[in-house]
Design an enzyme around this catalytic site. Sequence first.
Site, PDB file in Angstrom:
ATOM      1  N   GLY A  14       0.801  -1.278   0.079  1.00 20.58           N
ATOM      2  CA  GLY A  14       0.207  -0.103  -0.044  1.00 20.58           C
ATOM      3  C   GLY A  14       0.928   1.389  -0.034  1.00 20.58           C
ATOM      4  O   GLY A  14       0.191   2.387   0.365  1.00 20.58           O
ATOM      5  N   THR A  17       2.075   3.133  -2.678  1.00 23.17           N
ATOM      6  CA  THR A  17       1.449   3.991  -3.599  1.00 23.17           C
ATOM      7  C   THR A  17       0.484   4.673  -3.000  1.00 23.17           C
ATOM      8  O   THR A  17       0.196   6.078  -3.140  1.00 23.17           O
ATOM      9  CB  THR A  17       1.454   3.434  -4.994  1.00 23.17           C
ATOM     10  N   GLU A  71       9.307   6.904  -1.330  1.00 24.79           N
ATOM     11  CA  GLU A  71       8.932   5.415  -1.404  1.00 24.79           C
ATOM     12  C   GLU A  71      10.025   4.289  -1.186  1.00 24.79           C
ATOM     13  O   GLU A  71      10.950   4.428  -2.136  1.00 24.79           O
ATOM     14  CB  GLU A  71       8.138   5.064  -2.770  1.00 24.79           C
TER      15      GLU A  71
END
Length: 265
Positions: free
Chosen positions: A62, A64, A133
């Site tokens: 999860g 993104t 990220e």
Amino acid sequence: MLLRPLRGWAALALRCFEPGSPGSPASGPGSRRVQRGAWPSDKEREKEKKSVICVEGNIASGKTTCLEFFSNATDIEVLTEPVSKWRNVRGHNPLGLMYQDASRWGLTLQTYVQLTMLDRHTCPQVSSVRLMERSIHSARYIFVENLYRSGKMPEVDYVVLSEWFDWILRNMDVSIDLIVYLRTNPETCYQRLKRRCREEEKVIPLEYLEAIHHLHEEWLIKGSLFPVAAPVLVIEADHHMERMLQLFEQNRDRILTPENRKLGP
């Protein structure tokens, strides 16, 4: 295909630390070998009130969704994993090759991952908060470590990558201020992965996701694998989309407000 750009990058990096060069450490007895040159120090970052937050977790945990949720917040910049680069290096796809034959292509991919993640960490920060990220830390502590432990990376490759990583930690500012760990059951990740149908991920077995999950737990929960680079905020991420968005909102201040980050691993 990767050696020429890496040689150029290495030569540039080493020149930055030669005696007498701009940004080089002073010579002589008692001088410090390490100097960060053009990259801002931790004190400079604190003075500027800029912070770096890394969202960590398994494949399809999860990340993104989390990045997209916070992307519209005021004065925040989002840096996604440079997956497009890993899929196309002058016409080659080292990411796809690694998933097909990790023993042959693991070093190739992870060398390039380390380079591209270093570029992410050191590019100029224009906003008060940078949300990344993953990080160069998880590239080494999770994915390189998994290749080695699973017997798919020879010890000599592992040692060389580790030497590069250790040099980066000593000589460049890749520090972070908070890790947001999206803790997700491997089976949940596997089901999500199958639904999103990315080409390179079609060959990923559940066992691989279990191994990656185990390493995240060792590193970020138990603290028994490697040093944790920053305080850790754990968000249980097995839930459906609506619930995850609620959890992100509930943790907004803890993620984006510096004084709320004294969380500990």
